[in-house]
Design an enzyme around this catalytic site. Structure first.
Site, mmCIF file in Angstrom:
data_model
loop_
_atom_site.group_PDB
_atom_site.id
_atom_site.type_symbol
_atom_site.label_atom_id
_atom_site.label_comp_id
_atom_site.label_asym_id
_atom_site.label_seq_id
_atom_site.Cartn_x
_atom_site.Cartn_y
_atom_site.Cartn_z
ATOM 1 N N CYS A 45 0.838 -1.204 0.000
ATOM 2 C CA CYS A 45 0.000 0.000 0.000
ATOM 3 C C CYS A 45 0.872 1.253 0.000
ATOM 4 C CB CYS A 45 -0.963 -0.048 1.190
ATOM 5 S SG CYS A 45 -2.371 1.052 0.992
ATOM 6 N N HIS A 105 -3.513 -5.708 1.244
ATOM 7 C CA HIS A 105 -2.832 -5.862 2.535
ATOM 8 C C HIS A 105 -2.754 -7.320 2.974
ATOM 9 C CE1 HIS A 105 -2.546 -1.614 3.867
ATOM 10 N NE2 HIS A 105 -3.609 -1.439 3.103
ATOM 11 N N GLU A 125 -1.069 -8.510 5.315
ATOM 12 C CA GLU A 125 -0.987 -8.606 6.784
ATOM 13 C C GLU A 125 -2.368 -8.569 7.433
ATOM 14 O OE1 GLU A 125 -0.515 -5.945 5.103
ATOM 15 O OE2 GLU A 125 -1.125 -4.147 6.202
#
Ligand SMILES: Nc1ncnc2c1ncn2[C@@H]1O[C@H](COP(=O)(O)OP(=O)(O)O)[C@@H](O)[C@H]1O
Ligand SMILES: [Mg+2]
Lengths: 83, 743, 233, 83
Positions: free
Chosen positions: C86, C203, C205
């Site tokens: 990002c 993302h 994560e």
């Protein structure tokens, strides 16, 4: 001391959704005869220098390195001496 | 701005002070105040800072409980014990007027302000919620406001990296021109690390940290500057501009500072900026305080002491650092590229002393500005409109012929539709704790490293409160608690925002008092004390005051995230049941408003004993793993609630076949609103166990039908009222809001 | 394996990366402050998401001048693995580590939601545990993820298989409708020619635990670990 | 046909955190003598009109109604005839 005005534009060929949206809004409100709309940035800064050539050099450098993204943006600037 | 030569009647008046109040100021000082002092009194004695009208009424709220660590009013926000050595710090605040003028910046600075309240207590903010109300969506200005407000909350929350996990979005013409923008922030802190907003210890240093001070927000304090002198100025902006990046730096730096134990106390500079932060911290610490405003970092030239003291520039903090630890503190600020200026010190005694270099700019006894500020017992009278609007004759409400199309119309009502256009603009996942995303009854954020999670819900219903402030106040609390229960959380405590008209109007003050009484009653019964909140008066537009709108932010605790419950149907063949029973009413309903353009009648009655039993039952059933879904019946009544159960999980829509055994009018059955009802689904093998819990708690359970198929069918005594494909229901519900913004 | 997560002023997914690498994947991880001059001892450097310098001027434009970026450059030149997620991707673009630039999303709105990604190139240090065409469910959250490159750059990216992920629907089809931000060629992630620097808007994560809605993001961390092990052998 | 360039600025006294951050960045990258930095917007649009006065009127109206946020922004514009 100089006052610098920098105009940053999207390059020809890079889509400008913001411009398109503004045009659309203007059209739909009923403004007539609106052609292309382009959006960009307008920076103003003061430079506490005396030599105009040196100032120009620094401005070019700042634009190329940080103020402008050369992949998608163009720039122009004006420089004006102030007291 | 220039200092006026003389303080005259006009000047006192534009400062919002009455003649009696001015006499009191002279008495306190033993002399005439100077201009700066007049400004300081005016903001500290303003409704916003002093709660002079609301204080006596707010005392009705229960504020104590076993798990309450910091009570309402003691600090910037309240704190509740959530076990494992942690406290939850949470509070809601309004930013209605700024948002009406400049929606983006108004809402953004509102979010910024409430976030600061949380992290100045040492808590790391982990979630935001926004409760929003606008005029009709068909109106261009309302759409502009909605777009700006949502953009502003998004800009701030996303940038600073706190997930906005839920909220409310409501439309009604009463809010035309005066939108309500209430933002809630929740943070977590180790119990023993809570920081107080107090200035204590003679000689400790007062640091000013963050953005420099400009003239922004000056007008917001009490009036516009140009009314003061004859000189013409460029229009001075009242609008504050937000800087979420600066706030992120402040957030990280202050939490690091607290870790290093050099901090005595801190407070953010919110309303009334430097003035309230210095005065309030000194007052809480029972100290005096001395500052030199020539040391305050400024953004603009030529600011006079009055302007520096009253500025409401954003992203500024006051930090009181232990004597001798100044360098340590400075290092941390520098690491985060923050400018921190020592501007004064804590003193013994009780004086608030403001110097401007060598000159004294103001000198006032601290408590005169805080605890000794005037308080008023406002007059109240029952509003005249009430008798008229409460009478609802159902024979004046034609029963629609085509209930299917009315059903779709209801689903596409702006108050019922999916709010994904709003919450997809918010980063609701940052932090990787959001285990129940927006779209459910409550949002859930887990606590990493434990099995626990916190649930949050915001609720309020201005229409109910307009028709019956007392019941409406009760319902706001009960519904918020019920929402939290539906996801498997035990309600712990509330914060609130009370949005009302002008308090000197006795009818408005009656509404205010009755709402508070209703809320207090429900909080007592449901054992959810009030940990703090905010009162916003003067919410008026040319048509009059907005509907009385208390908004409740409920915090709930889930002990074990394995027992998280969600609202949508999950398994073909599951039984659909209605838990609890409340009397259905069309009074104040979304159906009456949206379909018949009426705001009338008696809102549903809430029986708090029943409500409590219902919530207990639902929680028990969830904890024992007996039910597969729970969704409370609210706006739009039973039919809308059932539809939501079918379509809330976009990945897996589920139909249902429902047969109701009721005798009332069809629209009452389908869209009548009631309290104390939850739609659950469960496998038939669990029904007996469920019935046992239901009996033990003396509530009721009705089997309404079964989950399954591609349609939602609702029958009355086997006669079909509604039958719709769930795909169509989904599409209607999902796209209706965004369609207002497509071009 | 030791990961390093850089903290720029304004980063806000730094802790999320840390958690996903440490607590979920079980690898070693440390934060690296952006003013740090030394990054020895790391096997993979992560530039996390967030709003470095508030995204002021342009996303990533100011962060690329942080002192640490010189070191990251040297690290990458030695062949070290670098991942930008990002805002991290935006910084890599601004710094010229990866080709192209980001523009505002086509709808001019920030957008946060789960989307589907198609793995276009599974033969990289970041995707070696995926199959070609595999569909991953991973969230996005950005305002400026509308990827742009000049026609020349685009054709190089295509030829050299540098396009790693593209936005697709549940079935893996790529359509304008499911392209959430207007990215050129539906590009969601690219790598450099050498294959040791990855930039992606989604993302990973945020999608490493089923309780968060998906575990697909783990594939990326685990692929990195697998390839690092191979190199170290 | 006119080409219009519109420069939009924050009003005097309105905080400009973006400008402040850019200044800070320029300073710390090592550019010397940078004074105040102000950020703004730059719009370009085409107007298919012939009467300059009418064009001006329309531009003023568009600026006040949608292009500019009058609560916090000022604007200036240039208008230029093109063929
Ligand atoms: N302004 C908003 N911001 C974020 N989420 C919102 C907003 N408005 C509504 N939502 C979400 O949409 C869902 C439906 O809201 P609502 O109808 O008010 O729920 P309920 O009636 O159960 O209280 C909730 O999950 C809520 O959090
Ligand atoms: Mg609900």
């Amino acid at each position: 001391m100089f006052k610098v005005k920098i105009y940053i534009n999207l390059k020809e060929g890079v889509a400008d959704p913001q411009g398109a949206t503004i045009k659309h809004a203007l059209d739909s409100i009923g403004y007539q005869k609106i052609g292309k709309v382009k959006t960009g940035k307008y920076l103003q800064l003061e430079l506490d220098m005396h030599d105009k050539n040196k100032a120009r050099e620094q401005i070019e450098d700042m634009c190329q390195k940080i103020l402008v993204n050369p992949v998608i943006e163009n720039y122009e600037y004006q420089i004006e001496e102030i007291k | 701005m220039k200092e006026p030569v003389k303080i005259d009647k006009d000047l006192i008046k534009v400062h919002g002070l009455t003649d009696e109040e001015y006499e009191k100021i002279k008495e306190v000082l033993g002399r005439e105040p100077n201009f700066t002092e007049l400004g300081i009194f005016s903001v500290m004695w303003s409704e916003h800072c002093s709660y002079k009208s609301s204080k006596p009424v707010l005392r009705k709220f229960p504020t104590q409980g076993d798990n309450i660590l910091v009570r309402a009013g003691e600090e910037n926000a309240g704190a509740a014990d959530i076990g494992d050595g942690f406290a939850a710090v949470f509070k809601m605040e309004s930013h209605n007027h700024p948002s009406a003028i400049e929606p983006f910046q108004g809402a953004a600075t509102g979010a910024g302000g409430i976030i600061r309240d949380i992290f100045t207590m040492g808590a790391r903010p982990i979630a935001l919620m926004d409760s929003l109300r606008f005029g009709c969506l068909s109106d261009a200005r309302s759409r502009y406001l909605l777009k700006g407000v949502v953009g502003g909350v998004a800009f701030y929350g996303n940038c600073i990296g706190i997930p906005t996990v839920g909220g409310e979005t409501f439309f009604d013409k009463t809010y035309q021109g005066n939108p309500l923008v209430n933002v809630l922030c929740l943070g977590i802190v180790k119990k023993d690390k809570i920081v107080k907003a107090q200035a204590k210890g003679e000689g400790n240093t007062i640091f000013y940290v963050g953005s420099s001070t400009g003239r922004d927000g000056l007008g917001g304090a009490s009036f516009a500057s140009r009314e003061l002198t004859d000189e013409s100025h460029e229009d001075r902006p009242a609008v504050q501009i937000c800087d979420p990046f600066m706030e992120k730096l402040l957030l990280e730096a202050t939490l690091e500072l607290i870790e290093s134990a050099v901090v005595v106390g801190m407070q953010d500079m919110g309303a009334a900026g430097l003035t309230s932060s210095t005065v309030e911290t000194a007052s809480r610490g029972n100290s005096g305080i001395e500052i030199d405003i020539s040391l305050v970092p400024r953004r603009e030239e030529g600011m006079i002491p009055y302007e520096v003291m009253l500025s409401e520039s954003q992203e500024r903090m006051l930090v009181i650092v232990k004597k001798g630890k100044e360098e340590e503190a400075k290092k941390i600020f520098e690491k985060w590229d923050l400018h921190a200026a020592p501007i004064g010190r804590v003193t013994s005694g009780n004086s608030f002393l403001v110097k401007d270099g060598g000159k004294i700019a103001a000198e006032i006894p601290v408590k005169a500005l805080t605890t000794d500020a005037p308080v008023y017992l406002r007059e109240k009278t029952k509003p005249e409109y009430l008798d008229g609007v409460r009478n609802l004759d159902l024979s004046d409400v034609p029963l629609p012929e085509d209930l299917n199309s009315i059903f779709l119309k209801m689903l596409s009502s702006p108050n019922i539709v999916s709010k994904s256009w709003v919450f997809e603009q918010y980063d609701h996942m940052v932090g990787t704790n959001t285990i129940l995303l927006p779209g459910a009854d409550a949002a859930v954020v887990r606590m990493k490293g434990t099995k626990k999670a916190l649930a949050l819900s915001c609720d309020g219903n201005g229409r109910y409160c307009y028709l019956d402030p007392y019941e409406g106040g009760k319902i706001a609390v009960a519904e918020a608690a019920r929402n939290v229960v539906c996801v498997g959380a035990k309600p712990l405590a509330i914060t609130n925002c009370l949005n009302f008209g002008t308090p000197t109007d006795p009818e408005i003050f009656w509404q205010f008092s009755r709402c508070v009484e209703g809320m207090a009653e429900a909080c007592k019964e449901l054992k959810t004390p009030v940990t703090g909140g905010n009162v916003s008066f003067y919410n008026e537009n040319p048509q009059g005051a907005v509907d009385p709108t208390p908004v409740v932010g409920m915090l709930g605790l889930i002990e074990d995230i394995d027992y998280l419950c969600t609202p949508w149907f999950k398994k073909e063949g599951d039984l659909v049941c209605l838990l609890g029973e409340g009397e259905k009413s069309l009074g104040g309903s979304e159906y009456l408003y949206h379909v018949h353009n009426l705001k009338k009648g008696q809102p549903p009655k809430l029986n708090l004993h029943l409500e409590k039993a219902l919530q207990k039952t639902c929680l028990e059933a969830i904890k024992k793993g007996l039910i597969n879904s729970a969704h409370d019946v609210s706006d739009g009544g039973l039919a809308i609630t059932l539809a939501e159960c079918c379509i809330l999980n976009e990945e897996n829509l589920m139909g249902a076949d429902i047969n109701l055994k009721e005798s009332e009018r069809e629209d009452v059955i389908l869209f009548g609103e009631a309290e104390s009802q939850i739609i659950i689904s469960c496998s038939s093998s669990n029904l007996n166990k469920l019935k046992k819990i239901v009996r033990e708690n003396k509530v009721t359970l009705k089997v309404l039908g079964r989950v399954g198929g591609e349609k939602l069918t609702i029958k009355k005594e086997e006669k079909p009222l509604i039958s719709q494909s769930i795909q169509e229901l989904y599409t209607t519900w999902k796209n209706s809001l965004s369609s207002y913004f497509e071009m | 394996m030791r990961f390093g997560v850089i903290m720029f002023p304004g980063s806000n997914c730094d802790y999320d990366c840390w958690w996903a690498i440490k607590e979920v994947t079980g690898e070693e991880v440390d934060f690296i402050w952006h003013k740090e001059e030394n990054i020895t001892g790391f096997d993979c450097i992560v530039l996390p998401g967030g709003f470095s310098y508030g995204d002021y001027l342009r996303t990533g434009a100011i962060a690329r001048f942080s002192p640490i970026m010189k070191k990251v450059k040297e690290f990458a030149e030695r062949g070290g693995l670098v991942v930008g997620i990002c805002n991290g991707f935006q910084i890599l673009l601004e710094a010229g580590f990866l080709p192209g630039a980001m523009r505002k999303n086509k709808h001019l709105l920030f957008i946060c939601k789960y989307i589907h990604l198609r793995v276009e190139n599974p033969h990289t240090a970041f995707t070696n545990l995926c199959k070609k065409g595999q569909i991953l469910r991973i969230p996005i959250a950005h305002f400026e993820g509308n990827y742009y490159a000049t026609p020349d750059t685009l054709s190089t990216l295509q030829k050299k298989s540098q396009i790693i992920f593209r936005y697709c629907n549940k079935e893996g089809e790529i359509t304008d409708e499911v392209n959430p931000n207007g990215s050129l060629d539906a590009i969601a992630g690219v790598c450099n020619e050498r294959g040791n620097i990855l930039g992606m808007m989604p993302h990973p994560e945020r999608s490493c635990e089923s309780i968060l809605g998906s575990e697909d993001g783990k594939l990326i961390w685990k692929s990195i670990v697998t390839s690092l092990k191979r190199i170290k052998k």
